[in-house]
Scaffold this motif. Structure first.
Motif: not given
Length: 331
Positions: A134-136, A150-154, A303-307
């Motif tokens: 998560i997060n980073s 699980v996080g965001q594209s920084e 599916g192998g990609l971040p949420v």
């Protein structure tokens, strides 16, 4: 990345609404669960123990909300959730090793310093423990064997922040980094440089010493009056920067990453332009949900990609509504 239709359906059907406050505890205090959770489906049978190990420093309000999300999800699904955090990568690795030795059923890890955690995360994967990051650390999550991130594209979030500051007339920006070695913070500053299209300087402070952070930011703004913007990457440091700008008589415009009640109030008062919101409650709630689904139905999500849980932006236009949610510990 955009959320898939299936994930949206999961959020709607399995997680209940995150659009209201909950005051389910005695005395009207918020329970930390999203609205409607108490009336949702009964907790799943079978139990299980999931460990959450983050790089949180003591007293960091951002991570308190992550913890709230994880614990509320555990309560909802009838699983045991343990939460520990340590800003020192070596000690965080030890906490991961302890969780592996305890044979937990799932592990949630934030990876601000991926290289330092690689061996410990690898031990968990080798032991057959499903890992969600998560997060980073999203760039290496799959490589390390995690089932999803699980996080965001920084970088994307930083670029959006830079664009907003540019629109406010900022031409020379101070990007304040509060954790040495955190790759995600460097990515935020890199993105801000792209979005701003101007000069971006970096300043290292210690999130554990906010008085010193205020002094350093104030001194830097006073020594270079051409700095007309500040971007902080943590809500507590945002408040320190607000005070530094006011105390030093600077006219620098301030934006920040992440939310706290103080940050939302400062946005409402016009002291902070915006906060990049990665919805950290979801970074606690979603991994426990995903691990429960994996344990009970061998599901994986992404599916192998971040949420992605962000970025979104809290501005003066929506701060009032978000303030009410922040009081419940879910934003």
């Amino acid at each position: 990345m955009k959320w898939t239709t299936g994930l949206v359906a999961l959020a709607v059907l399995g997680l209940s609404a995150l659009t209201g406050c909950s005051a389910g505890q005695a005395g009207g205090q918020p329970s930390g669960e999203p609205a409607g959770a108490a009336s949702g489906p009964a907790p799943a049978a079978g139990g299980g123990t999931f460990a959450v190990v983050t790089h949180a420093s003591a007293g960091d309000a951002f991570w308190d909300v992550v913890k709230n999300g994880a614990e509320a999800a555990g309560k909802r699904y009838g699983v045991t959730v343990t939460y520990q955090g340590d800003g020192d990568p070596a000690r965080q690795s030890q906490l991961i090793d302890q969780a592996v030795s305890q044979k937990v059923d799932g592990l949630v890890v934030s990876m601000a310093n991926p290289d330092a955690l690689k061996e410990s995360v690898g031990k968990a994967v080798s032991a057959g423990i499903p890992v969600i990051t998560i997060n980073s650390g999203g760039d290496v999550s799959r490589e390390f064997g995690a089932i999803t991130h699980v996080g965001q594209s920084e970088n994307v979030a930083g670029r959006g922040a830079g664009e907003k500051l540019k629109a406010e007339g900022v031409t020379k920006l101070l990007c304040v980094i509060h954790e040495a070695g955190n790759v995600g913070l460097d990515q935020r500053c890199n993105g801000a440089t792209q979005g701003l299209g101007g000069t971006v300087e970096r300043l290292q402070v210690d999130v554990g010493n906010l008085a010193d952070a205020t002094s350093k930011i104030k001194a830097r703004l006073q020594s270079d009056t051409s700095l007309n913007g500040v971007l902080t990457l943590n809500p507590a440091v945002a408040v320190a920067a607000r005070d530094a700008i006011a105390d030093g008589g600077s006219k620098a415009r301030l934006g920040t990453f992440d939310l706290s009640a103080d940050v939302v109030t400062a946005i409402k008062d016009g002291e902070i332009l915006f906060a990049v919101d990665q919805q950290q409650y979801l970074q606690g709630w979603l991994p426990i949900t995903f691990l429960t689904l994996h344990r009970e139905n061998l599901n994986t999500v992404g599916g192998g990609l971040p949420v992605n849980t962000g970025p979104g932006f809290v501005t003066k236009d929506n701060a009032e509504k978000v303030a009410q949610l922040a009081e419940s510990g879910t934003r």
